[in-house]
Design a protein around this motif. Structure first.
Motif, PDB file in Angstrom:
ATOM      1  N   TRP A 141       0.835  -1.236  -0.104  1.00 33.80           N
ATOM      2  CA  TRP A 141       0.008   0.116   0.082  1.00 33.80           C
ATOM      3  C   TRP A 141       0.990   1.188  -0.036  1.00 33.80           C
ATOM      4  O   TRP A 141       1.716   1.465   0.833  1.00 33.80           O
ATOM      5  CB  TRP A 141      -0.837   0.053   1.100  1.00 33.80           C
ATOM      6  CG  TRP A 141      -2.056  -1.057   1.256  1.00 33.80           C
ATOM      7  CD1 TRP A 141      -2.084  -2.377   0.574  1.00 33.80           C
ATOM      8  CD2 TRP A 141      -3.244  -0.981   1.837  1.00 33.80           C
ATOM      9  NE1 TRP A 141      -3.004  -2.817   0.623  1.00 33.80           N
ATOM     10  CE2 TRP A 141      -3.885  -2.216   1.638  1.00 33.80           C
ATOM     11  CE3 TRP A 141      -3.738  -0.298   2.882  1.00 33.80           C
ATOM     12  CZ2 TRP A 141      -5.054  -2.589   2.203  1.00 33.80           C
ATOM     13  CZ3 TRP A 141      -5.073  -0.510   3.340  1.00 33.80           C
ATOM     14  CH2 TRP A 141      -5.529  -1.521   3.047  1.00 33.80           C
ATOM     15  N   VAL A 142       0.763   2.246  -1.082  1.00 32.00           N
ATOM     16  CA  VAL A 142       1.763   3.211  -1.320  1.00 32.00           C
ATOM     17  C   VAL A 142       0.710   4.461  -1.256  1.00 32.00           C
ATOM     18  O   VAL A 142      -0.186   4.664  -1.578  1.00 32.00           O
ATOM     19  CB  VAL A 142       2.234   3.030  -2.491  1.00 32.00           C
ATOM     20  CG1 VAL A 142       3.283   4.246  -2.654  1.00 32.00           C
ATOM     21  CG2 VAL A 142       3.247   1.759  -2.369  1.00 32.00           C
ATOM     22  N   ARG A 143       1.367   5.562  -0.705  1.00 29.14           N
ATOM     23  CA  ARG A 143       0.885   6.781  -0.392  1.00 29.14           C
ATOM     24  C   ARG A 143       2.000   7.907  -0.916  1.00 29.14           C
ATOM     25  O   ARG A 143       3.175   7.493  -0.719  1.00 29.14           O
ATOM     26  CB  ARG A 143       0.278   7.168   0.818  1.00 29.14           C
ATOM     27  CG  ARG A 143      -0.805   6.643   1.468  1.00 29.14           C
ATOM     28  CD  ARG A 143      -1.227   6.949   2.864  1.00 29.14           C
ATOM     29  NE  ARG A 143      -2.364   6.332   3.277  1.00 29.14           N
ATOM     30  CZ  ARG A 143      -3.636   6.981   3.064  1.00 29.14           C
ATOM     31  NH1 ARG A 143      -4.111   8.222   2.286  1.00 29.14           N
ATOM     32  NH2 ARG A 143      -4.713   6.258   3.615  1.00 29.14           N
ATOM     33  N   LYS A 169       9.516  10.775  -4.002  1.00 29.62           N
ATOM     34  CA  LYS A 169      10.102  10.484  -2.492  1.00 29.62           C
ATOM     35  C   LYS A 169      11.475  10.296  -2.813  1.00 29.62           C
ATOM     36  O   LYS A 169      11.989   9.549  -3.599  1.00 29.62           O
ATOM     37  CB  LYS A 169       9.517   9.397  -1.940  1.00 29.62           C
ATOM     38  CG  LYS A 169      10.029   9.191  -0.464  1.00 29.62           C
ATOM     39  CD  LYS A 169       9.424   7.879   0.088  1.00 29.62           C
ATOM     40  CE  LYS A 169      10.201   7.367   1.351  1.00 29.62           C
ATOM     41  NZ  LYS A 169      10.217   8.416   2.560  1.00 29.62           N
ATOM     42  N   SER A 170      12.588  10.742  -2.143  1.00 27.64           N
ATOM     43  CA  SER A 170      13.773  10.620  -1.926  1.00 27.64           C
ATOM     44  C   SER A 170      14.180   9.378  -1.861  1.00 27.64           C
ATOM     45  O   SER A 170      13.358   8.643  -0.712  1.00 27.64           O
ATOM     46  CB  SER A 170      14.585  11.829  -1.064  1.00 27.64           C
ATOM     47  OG  SER A 170      15.952  11.388  -0.913  1.00 27.64           O
ATOM     48  N   LYS A 171      15.375   8.776  -2.158  1.00 33.95           N
ATOM     49  CA  LYS A 171      15.699   7.480  -1.669  1.00 33.95           C
ATOM     50  C   LYS A 171      16.897   7.238  -0.569  1.00 33.95           C
ATOM     51  O   LYS A 171      17.254   6.294  -0.311  1.00 33.95           O
ATOM     52  CB  LYS A 171      16.474   6.868  -2.891  1.00 33.95           C
ATOM     53  CG  LYS A 171      15.334   6.633  -3.947  1.00 33.95           C
ATOM     54  CD  LYS A 171      16.035   5.899  -5.204  1.00 33.95           C
ATOM     55  CE  LYS A 171      17.375   6.719  -6.085  1.00 33.95           C
ATOM     56  NZ  LYS A 171      17.211   8.009  -6.445  1.00 33.95           N
ATOM     57  N   LYS A 192       9.015   2.021  -3.022  1.00 34.10           N
ATOM     58  CA  LYS A 192       7.967   2.984  -2.766  1.00 34.10           C
ATOM     59  C   LYS A 192       8.159   3.799  -4.114  1.00 34.10           C
ATOM     60  O   LYS A 192       7.122   4.524  -4.737  1.00 34.10           O
ATOM     61  CB  LYS A 192       8.284   3.871  -1.502  1.00 34.10           C
ATOM     62  CG  LYS A 192       7.129   4.756  -1.576  1.00 34.10           C
ATOM     63  CD  LYS A 192       7.055   5.458  -0.072  1.00 34.10           C
ATOM     64  CE  LYS A 192       5.944   6.524   0.060  1.00 34.10           C
ATOM     65  NZ  LYS A 192       5.894   7.109   1.267  1.00 34.10           N
ATOM     66  N   GLN A 193       9.169   4.371  -4.350  1.00 29.16           N
ATOM     67  CA  GLN A 193       9.610   5.364  -5.529  1.00 29.16           C
ATOM     68  C   GLN A 193       9.034   4.967  -6.794  1.00 29.16           C
ATOM     69  O   GLN A 193       8.334   5.382  -7.522  1.00 29.16           O
ATOM     70  CB  GLN A 193      11.029   5.920  -5.677  1.00 29.16           C
ATOM     71  CG  GLN A 193      11.097   6.943  -6.843  1.00 29.16           C
ATOM     72  CD  GLN A 193      12.396   7.736  -6.564  1.00 29.16           C
ATOM     73  OE1 GLN A 193      13.047   7.807  -5.625  1.00 29.16           O
ATOM     74  NE2 GLN A 193      12.724   8.284  -7.743  1.00 29.16           N
ATOM     75  N   LEU A 194       9.381   3.445  -7.200  1.00 31.91           N
ATOM     76  CA  LEU A 194       8.935   2.728  -8.150  1.00 31.91           C
ATOM     77  C   LEU A 194       7.426   2.935  -8.222  1.00 31.91           C
ATOM     78  O   LEU A 194       6.858   2.976  -9.408  1.00 31.91           O
ATOM     79  CB  LEU A 194       9.845   1.451  -8.684  1.00 31.91           C
ATOM     80  CG  LEU A 194      11.069   1.604  -8.704  1.00 31.91           C
ATOM     81  CD1 LEU A 194      11.575   0.250  -8.900  1.00 31.91           C
ATOM     82  CD2 LEU A 194      11.639   2.168  -9.825  1.00 31.91           C
ATOM     83  N   ALA A 195       6.725   2.503  -7.370  1.00 26.39           N
ATOM     84  CA  ALA A 195       5.396   2.428  -7.230  1.00 26.39           C
ATOM     85  C   ALA A 195       4.849   3.599  -7.540  1.00 26.39           C
ATOM     86  O   ALA A 195       3.718   3.793  -8.205  1.00 26.39           O
ATOM     87  CB  ALA A 195       4.988   2.012  -5.712  1.00 26.39           C
ATOM     88  N   GLY A 234      15.093  -3.612 -12.074  1.00 29.16           N
ATOM     89  CA  GLY A 234      15.003  -3.698 -13.536  1.00 29.16           C
ATOM     90  C   GLY A 234      14.828  -2.525 -14.424  1.00 29.16           C
ATOM     91  O   GLY A 234      15.276  -2.362 -15.515  1.00 29.16           O
ATOM     92  N   ARG A 235      14.288  -1.524 -13.689  1.00 24.71           N
ATOM     93  CA  ARG A 235      14.201  -0.433 -14.357  1.00 24.71           C
ATOM     94  C   ARG A 235      13.799   0.719 -13.624  1.00 24.71           C
ATOM     95  O   ARG A 235      13.563   0.715 -12.205  1.00 24.71           O
ATOM     96  CB  ARG A 235      12.834  -0.392 -15.403  1.00 24.71           C
ATOM     97  CG  ARG A 235      11.513  -0.861 -14.656  1.00 24.71           C
ATOM     98  CD  ARG A 235      10.439  -0.757 -15.786  1.00 24.71           C
ATOM     99  NE  ARG A 235       9.115  -1.160 -15.298  1.00 24.71           N
ATOM    100  CZ  ARG A 235       8.154  -0.946 -15.823  1.00 24.71           C
ATOM    101  NH1 ARG A 235       7.912  -0.346 -16.656  1.00 24.71           N
ATOM    102  NH2 ARG A 235       6.915  -1.369 -15.156  1.00 24.71           N
ATOM    103  N   SER A 236      14.340   2.068 -13.796  1.00 24.85           N
ATOM    104  CA  SER A 236      14.057   3.260 -12.955  1.00 24.85           C
ATOM    105  C   SER A 236      12.560   3.672 -13.054  1.00 24.85           C
ATOM    106  O   SER A 236      12.061   3.530 -14.101  1.00 24.85           O
ATOM    107  CB  SER A 236      15.209   4.357 -13.400  1.00 24.85           C
ATOM    108  OG  SER A 236      14.761   4.930 -14.844  1.00 24.85           O
ATOM    109  N   SER A 237      12.538   4.807 -12.212  1.00 20.44           N
ATOM    110  CA  SER A 237      11.043   5.302 -12.268  1.00 20.44           C
ATOM    111  C   SER A 237      10.967   6.245 -13.476  1.00 20.44           C
ATOM    112  O   SER A 237       9.787   6.417 -14.106  1.00 20.44           O
ATOM    113  CB  SER A 237      10.816   6.171 -10.924  1.00 20.44           C
ATOM    114  OG  SER A 237      11.911   7.349 -10.863  1.00 20.44           O
TER     115      SER A 237
END
Length: 333
Positions: A141-143, A169-171, A192-195, A234-237
């Protein structure tokens, strides 16, 4: 028309509780820069880029007493900026809002969020997104800590398009007490960032399917080589958004198999190492239907852009105002 995105570091620190500027010699949030110096530097940069609309990332706060729109319009009035009007989307709890400063003689913009809070595919950006990113049969669950700003924009020439402003969001693994904890937090933040990128991509795809032109801009906090976990999923945002049907030449260049020299939009001091780290974090992405509108991108980098380098006043202002540099897009709209 010229559009811009500009992450103004610690901009909120320059305003009091009544949204008036604190133009004194007290320290700003930037190292060895006073509030008065940063206030003036930001105004010089905004005047120089002369954009019709600027996405302000890390805009002044909205809270019990403060109001982002009021603060930005007070700032524009103080320096007689033609981008005299402001609009924002959902407020957040981080004191870093997303807002658009714009010239009302050139365009009209209003907040128009899309989607339902209970949508399982692409909920409204102040909702909750359900996704299993790591294929462990457990739904995450992501906000958004900073919900993207969704605007519908109409130009003076009656062109209508969707504008989405984002600050992902910062990593950085803040609060890690050990190497193992740092790894765990870094992976969780990357997930979370990818989501969030998938969520954004689905919204973009919805607009593209409806044949609505889209411009997505802001600080995506992602680019090649930023951390050792970028290949884990596998891939970036950024790649996720490009695959949704968006284009940015700097992003495309950075994600080639052999990118060569990678553009940079931010510069961070690494005092313990005695050097600066540069990164590509800020983007202006357009849908394919806008690529025939003669788009031209520019990063206002004080050392890489020849015009910025040759203008010492502008060069110094860029370095004083923020650790990010503006990105502009000139396009026929």
């Amino acid at each position: 028309m010229r559009l811009a995105t500009y992450n103004i570091e610690w901009f909120a620190n320059l305003f009091d509780r009544d949204d008036s500027l604190i133009a004194d010699d007290s320290w700003s949030g930037r190292r060895e820069v006073t509030k008065a110096q940063q206030i003036e530097a930001v105004a010089k940069v905004l005047t120089a880029i002369d954009a019709d609309a600027v996405l302000v990332v890390e805009a002044p706060n909205t809270g019990k007493a403060q109001n982002t729109v009021r603060a930005l319009q007070n700032y524009a009035e103080t320096f007689d900026l033609r981008t005299s009007h402001a609009v924002m989307g959902f407020a957040n709890d981080t004191h870093q809002e997303l807002a658009l400063l714009f010239d009302p003689d050139v365009l009209k913009a209003r907040h128009e969020p899309v989607g339902q809070l209970d949508d399982k595919i692409a909920p409204r950006f102040d909702g909750v997104f359900h996704i299993d990113l790591d294929v462990d049969a457990t739904e995450d669950w992501v906000r958004f800590s900073k919900p993207p700003m969704e605007l519908i924009v109409e130009t003076a020439h009656n062109t209508i398009f969707r504008l989405i402003g984002a600050h992902l969001k910062s990593k950085a693994p803040h609060g890690a007490g050990s190497r193992d904890e740092m790894i765990r937090l870094s992976i969780a933040n990357r997930r979370k960032q990818l989501a969030q990128a998938v969520w954004l991509a689905r919204r973009v795809e919805t607009h593209i399917e409806a044949q609505e032109p889209v411009i997505l801009l802001g600080d995506l906090n992602d680019g090649p080589g930023l951390d050792e976990f970028e290949h884990l999923f596998g891939r970036s945002s950024v790649e996720i958004l490009l695959q949704a049907g968006l284009y940015d030449p700097h992003a495309a260049q950075a994600h080639r198999r052999r990118p060569g020299s990678v553009p940079a939009t931010a510069r961070f001091e690494r005092r313990e190492e005695g050097r600066y780290l540069e990164a590509l974090l800020d983007y202006i992405m357009i849908s394919d239907d806008l690529r025939d509108r003669h788009p031209a991108w520019r990063i206002w980098h004080p050392f890489r852009d020849a015009a910025c380098w040759s203008n010492s006043e502008l060069r110094d202002a860029l370095l004083t105002a923020s650790d990010h540099f503006p990105v502009t897009l000139d396009i026929d709209l």
